[in-house]
Design a protein around this motif. Structure first.
Motif, PDB file in Angstrom:
ATOM      1  N   HIS A 496       0.841  -1.196   0.000  1.00 41.69           N
ATOM      2  CA  HIS A 496       0.000   0.000   0.000  1.00 41.69           C
ATOM      3  C   HIS A 496       0.877   1.248   0.000  1.00 41.69           C
ATOM      4  O   HIS A 496       0.496   2.289  -0.524  1.00 41.69           O
ATOM      5  CB  HIS A 496      -0.918   0.006   1.232  1.00 41.69           C
ATOM      6  CG  HIS A 496      -2.044  -0.965   1.147  1.00 41.69           C
ATOM      7  ND1 HIS A 496      -2.052  -2.166   1.820  1.00 41.69           N
ATOM      8  CD2 HIS A 496      -3.202  -0.917   0.437  1.00 41.69           C
ATOM      9  CE1 HIS A 496      -3.173  -2.823   1.558  1.00 41.69           C
ATOM     10  NE2 HIS A 496      -3.890  -2.086   0.733  1.00 41.69           N
ATOM     11  N   ARG A 497       2.042   1.145   0.620  1.00 36.32           N
ATOM     12  CA  ARG A 497       2.975   2.274   0.661  1.00 36.32           C
ATOM     13  C   ARG A 497       3.781   2.275  -0.633  1.00 36.32           C
ATOM     14  O   ARG A 497       4.797   1.588  -0.751  1.00 36.32           O
ATOM     15  CB  ARG A 497       3.893   2.148   1.874  1.00 36.32           C
ATOM     16  CG  ARG A 497       3.141   2.116   3.200  1.00 36.32           C
ATOM     17  CD  ARG A 497       4.116   1.955   4.355  1.00 36.32           C
ATOM     18  NE  ARG A 497       3.419   1.802   5.628  1.00 36.32           N
ATOM     19  CZ  ARG A 497       4.029   1.616   6.795  1.00 36.32           C
ATOM     20  NH1 ARG A 497       5.351   1.556   6.845  1.00 36.32           N
ATOM     21  NH2 ARG A 497       3.330   1.481   7.906  1.00 36.32           N
ATOM     22  N   TRP A 535      -0.739   7.125  -6.313  1.00 38.95           N
ATOM     23  CA  TRP A 535       0.525   7.730  -5.891  1.00 38.95           C
ATOM     24  C   TRP A 535       0.289   9.084  -5.207  1.00 38.95           C
ATOM     25  O   TRP A 535       0.864   9.365  -4.162  1.00 38.95           O
ATOM     26  CB  TRP A 535       1.432   7.908  -7.108  1.00 38.95           C
ATOM     27  CG  TRP A 535       2.701   8.648  -6.804  1.00 38.95           C
ATOM     28  CD1 TRP A 535       3.000   9.930  -7.136  1.00 38.95           C
ATOM     29  CD2 TRP A 535       3.831   8.143  -6.082  1.00 38.95           C
ATOM     30  NE1 TRP A 535       4.251  10.271  -6.691  1.00 38.95           N
ATOM     31  CE2 TRP A 535       4.781   9.182  -6.032  1.00 38.95           C
ATOM     32  CE3 TRP A 535       4.140   6.931  -5.488  1.00 38.95           C
ATOM     33  CZ2 TRP A 535       6.013   9.046  -5.405  1.00 38.95           C
ATOM     34  CZ3 TRP A 535       5.371   6.791  -4.872  1.00 38.95           C
ATOM     35  CH2 TRP A 535       6.280   7.829  -4.826  1.00 38.95           C
ATOM     36  N   SER A 537      -2.441  10.071  -3.715  1.00 36.42           N
ATOM     37  CA  SER A 537      -3.095   9.835  -2.420  1.00 36.42           C
ATOM     38  C   SER A 537      -2.072   9.396  -1.380  1.00 36.42           C
ATOM     39  O   SER A 537      -2.130   9.798  -0.218  1.00 36.42           O
ATOM     40  CB  SER A 537      -4.179   8.764  -2.571  1.00 36.42           C
ATOM     41  OG  SER A 537      -5.177   9.180  -3.458  1.00 36.42           O
ATOM     42  N   HIS A 538      -1.136   8.561  -1.805  1.00 34.19           N
ATOM     43  CA  HIS A 538      -0.100   8.085  -0.884  1.00 34.19           C
ATOM     44  C   HIS A 538       0.800   9.233  -0.423  1.00 34.19           C
ATOM     45  O   HIS A 538       1.131   9.355   0.761  1.00 34.19           O
ATOM     46  CB  HIS A 538       0.741   7.006  -1.569  1.00 34.19           C
ATOM     47  CG  HIS A 538       1.959   6.605  -0.789  1.00 34.19           C
ATOM     48  ND1 HIS A 538       1.881   5.960   0.420  1.00 34.19           N
ATOM     49  CD2 HIS A 538       3.296   6.780  -1.053  1.00 34.19           C
ATOM     50  CE1 HIS A 538       3.106   5.739   0.884  1.00 34.19           C
ATOM     51  NE2 HIS A 538       3.975   6.226  -0.005  1.00 34.19           N
ATOM     52  N   SER A 541      -0.956  11.282   2.112  1.00 33.75           N
ATOM     53  CA  SER A 541      -1.100  10.604   3.412  1.00 33.75           C
ATOM     54  C   SER A 541       0.178  10.695   4.238  1.00 33.75           C
ATOM     55  O   SER A 541       0.144  10.643   5.464  1.00 33.75           O
ATOM     56  CB  SER A 541      -1.475   9.132   3.211  1.00 33.75           C
ATOM     57  OG  SER A 541      -0.393   8.411   2.655  1.00 33.75           O
TER      58      SER A 541
END
Length: 554
Positions: A496-497, A535, A537-538, A541
Motif C-alpha cells: 500500500h505504501r 501515488w 493519495s499516498h 497521506s
C-alpha cells in the motif's frame, strides 16, 4: 469364563439334590474352579482391555496425523467455510469417540454377543421348549430399544449441528474478547454465546428425556431372562414332563445371560453414534483437496507466469483473466485499492486455492504438478496476517529452517531488526510468545515472521505488506536488509505504501480483480491515471496529521 461358574454351581446343586456323596475334596475343587474362572475372567478382561486400548490410541494417533495432513492439502476456502469449531470437533471429539469402538468393542462388545448365542444354543440343545422360554425377555427389551434408536437416528444430525454451532460461537466469543470489551458489546455478543449454549443444552436434555423412558424399560426387563422360563418351566416340571436336571441347568444358564444381554444393548446406541461420527470424518477425509503432483521436479529458472488466471472464492470472480510474468532476479510489485485482488494473487501463487481458469507456472511447469511441500520449499512467504505459535522465539524463527543453527537464527533475527528487542527480554530467545504471539507487539511479531523468511532463504520471496506494523526507523532498516536478501531472487511485493516500491522492475496495477496496467513507476505515472491517483493519495497521506487549535482561557 463368566459362564463356567454357573455351570459348576449347577453341578453342585444337582449333587445335593440327588443326595450324592459330596466330599470335602469335591467342594474344594469346585470352589477352586469357580474362583479360578472368576480370576481368569478378570485377568483376561484386563489383558484384552490393555491390548485394545494400546491399539485404539495408536489408531487415533494415526487418524489425527492423517486428518491434519488432509487439512494441510485442503483449500483455505474449504477450511474457512467449515469454521474452527467444526475442525476442533472432528479432530478432538469425533476422533476421540472412535476410541470407544476400538478399545471396548473387541474385549467387551464381541463377547457380549458371543456369550448369549453360546448360552441359548446350549439351552436349545438341552430342550427346545426351554430355549424358546429363555428368550422371553428379549422382545420386551428390544422393542423399547428399537424405538429409542429410531428416535435417536432422527435427532443425531441436529444434535451434532447444534454442538458444532456452539463450538464455533464459543471460539468466536473468546477470540473476539478484545473487540467486545473495547466497543462495549458484551450484552449483544454474550446473548449470542448464551443462546447457542442454551440451545445445545435444551436440545440435548429433550433428547435424553425421550430416551430415559426407553432405557428404563429395557434395562429393567432384559436382564430378567427367567421372566417366562421360571413360571412355565416350573409348571412343566410339576406335570412330570421335564427332568429336574434340565430345569436347573437351563435356569442357571439363563441367569448367566442377563448381564451380557444388557451390556450388548448398551453398545447398540454407541455404534449408531459412532457410525454417524465416522461418516462425518470420512466426508472430511474424502473432501476437496488441492491438485498437486507427487514427483520431484527439478527447477532451473525461478520465473513465474500467470496465464489468463480467473479465480472465485464462491461464485463471483475476484480475479478476472489476469496475465503477467515475474522474471527471475527481479522485483515485481502489485498495487491497487483494498479488495482489488492483490493478496489473492499472492495466495494463489503459494497454492492456497486451485484456480478455476488459466494456470500459474514456475519454470514453465504448472504449479499443480508440484507437491505442496516441494512448492513451499521454493517460496518464502510473509503475510500481513502474521501468526506465531505458543512456543519460544527461537522455535518460531526456526520454523523457517528446522536444520538451522543457533548462530544462523540469530543472524536472521539481526537482519530482520528484531535481535535487539529479543535480547532485552528476560528469557531472550527462549521467551515464550503466548497464544498467537499475544505477548509481543504487532511490529515485533511481524519482524519475527520476516526473520523466518530470511532464515528459509528460498529463491522466491513473497512479501504481503511485510512492513505494515513496523515504525519508520525499523522499516528503513528492514528494507535495507530485504534489499540484500532479494539479490538473485524472484520477488513479489504487495504494497500500500507506494514509496517502498518505486524502484521495482515491474509494477502491476489491479482494479476490481482486473490487471489494468503494468510497468515501471515512471512509466505508470505518465501513462496510467489509476496509478497516478494512488501515488498522489499516498504522498498526501505521508503529510497527514491532526491540527489542534489552541484556545485562550480567561
Amino acid at each position: 469364563m463368566g459362564v463356567i461358574p454357573f455351570l459348576l454351581t449347577y453341578d453342585i446343586i444337582i449333587k445335593f439334590i440327588e443326595k450324592s456323596s459330596i466330599g470335602i475334596n469335591y467342594l474344594l475343587i469346585m470352589s477352586g474352579g469357580i474362583i479360578l474362572s472368576l480370576f481368569l475372567k478378570g485377568y483376561l478382561y484386563f489383558q484384552g482391555l490393555n491390548a485394545s486400548h494400546e491399539a485404539a490410541f495408536d489408531t487415533l494417533m494415526g487418524m489425527r496425523i492423517k486428518f491434519v495432513e488432509k487439512m494441510r492439502k485442503a483449500p483455505l476456502g474449504e477450511i474457512n467455510a467449515k469454521g474452527v469449531g467444526s475442525y476442533k470437533k472432528n479432530l478432538i471429539d469425533d476422533i476421540d469417540s472412535v476410541e470407544t469402538l476400538l478399545a471396548h468393542m473387541i474385549p467387551e462388545g464381541i463377547p457380549f454377543v458371543i456369550v448369549p448365542i453360546l448360552i441359548y444354543t446350549m439351552i436349545f440343545v438341552t430342550d427346545w421348549r426351554l430355549g424358546l422360554l429363555s428368550l422371553g425377555s428379549i422382545p420386551f427389551g428390544f422393542i423399547p430399544m428399537m424405538f429409542m434408536m429410531k428416535n435417536g437416528t432422527k435427532k443425531m444430525p441436529m444434535y451434532y449441528k447444534s454442538a458444532e454451532d456452539m463450538n464455533n460461537t464459543i471460539i468466536e466469543y473468546i477470540n473476539g474478547m478484545e473487540v467486545i470489551k473495547i466497543f462495549g458489546r458484551t450484552t449483544d455478543s454474550y446473548k449470542r454465546y448464551k443462546d447457542s449454549v442454551e440451545g445445545y443444552r435444551d436440545f440435548t436434555l429433550d433428547w435424553f428425556r425421550e430416551s430415559w423412558t426407553y432405557m428404563a424399560m429395557y434395562t429393567a426387563v432384559l436382564p430378567c431372562t427367567i421372566l417366562l422360563l421360571l413360571p412355565v418351566e416350573l409348571n412343566v416340571y410339576l406335570n412330570g414332563t421335564l427332568e429336574l436336571s434340565k430345569f436347573i441347568f437351563s435356569l442357571m444358564l439363563s441367569m448367566s445371560a442377563g448381564v451380557p444381554l444388557t451390556r450388548m444393548l448398551d453398545f447398540a446406541p454407541t455404534v449408531i453414534q459412532l457410525t454417524y461420527k465416522i461418516d462425518q470424518l470420512e466426508k472430511t477425509f474424502e473432501g476437496v483437496q488441492l491438485k498437486e503432483g507427487n514427483e520431484s521436479i527439478a527447477i532451473k529458472k525461478h520465473t513465474i507466469e500467470f496465464k489468463n488466471v480467473t479465480f472465485a472464492y464462491e461464485e463471483e470472480d475476484v480475479i478476472k483473466d489476469v496475465s503477467f510474468k515475474l522474471r527471475q532476479n527481479t522485483l515485481t510489485a502489485i498495487v491497487g485499492e483494498s479488495g482489488s485482488g492483490k493478496s489473492t494473487l499472492a495466495k494463489l501463487l503459494v497454492h492456497f486455492w486451485d484456480i478455476q481458469k488459466g494456470e500459474i507456472t514456475l519454470d514453465g511447469k504448472n504449479i499443480n504438478k508440484f507437491s505442496v511441500t516441494d512448492l513451499m520449499n521454493e517460496i518464502s512467504y510473509v503475510s500481513q496476517d502474521n501468526f506465531l505459535f505458543n512456543t519460544s522465539i527461537m522455535e518460531n524463527i526456526k520454523i523457517g529452517n528446522p536444520k538451522a543453527t543457533e548462530e544462523e537464527i540469530k543472524e536472521a533475527a539481526k537482519l530482520a531488526q528484531c535481535h535487539d528487542f529479543i535480547v532485552e527480554m528476560e528469557e531472550g530467545y527462549n521467551t515464550i510468545v503466548g497464544d498467537s504471539g499475544d505477548k509481543l507487539s504487532g511490529g515485533q511479531k511481524q519482524r519475527i515472521t520476516i526473520a523466518r523468511a530470511i532464515l528459509k532463504n528460498s529463491p522466491i520471496i513473497i512479501m504481503d505488506e511485510a512492513t505494515a506494523f513496523t515504525d519508520p526507523e525499523n522499516e528503513d532498516k528492514i528494507q535495507a536488509a530485504l534489499s540484500k536478501l532479494i539479490v538473485g531472487k524472484t520477488v513479489l511485493v504487495i504494497a500500500h505504501r507506494l514509496s517502498t516500491i518505486v524502484d521495482a522492475d515491474n509494477i502491476i496495477v489491479m482494479d476490481n480483480g482486473e490487471l489494468i496496467a503494468q510497468g515501471t513507476h515512471k512509466e505508470l505515472l505518465e501513462k496510467n491515471h489509476k496509478y497516478k491517483t494512488l501515488w498522489e493519495s499516498h504522498m498526501k497521506s505521508m503529510d497527514w496529521g491532526i491540527q489542534v487549535e489552541e484556545e485562550e482561557y480567561a
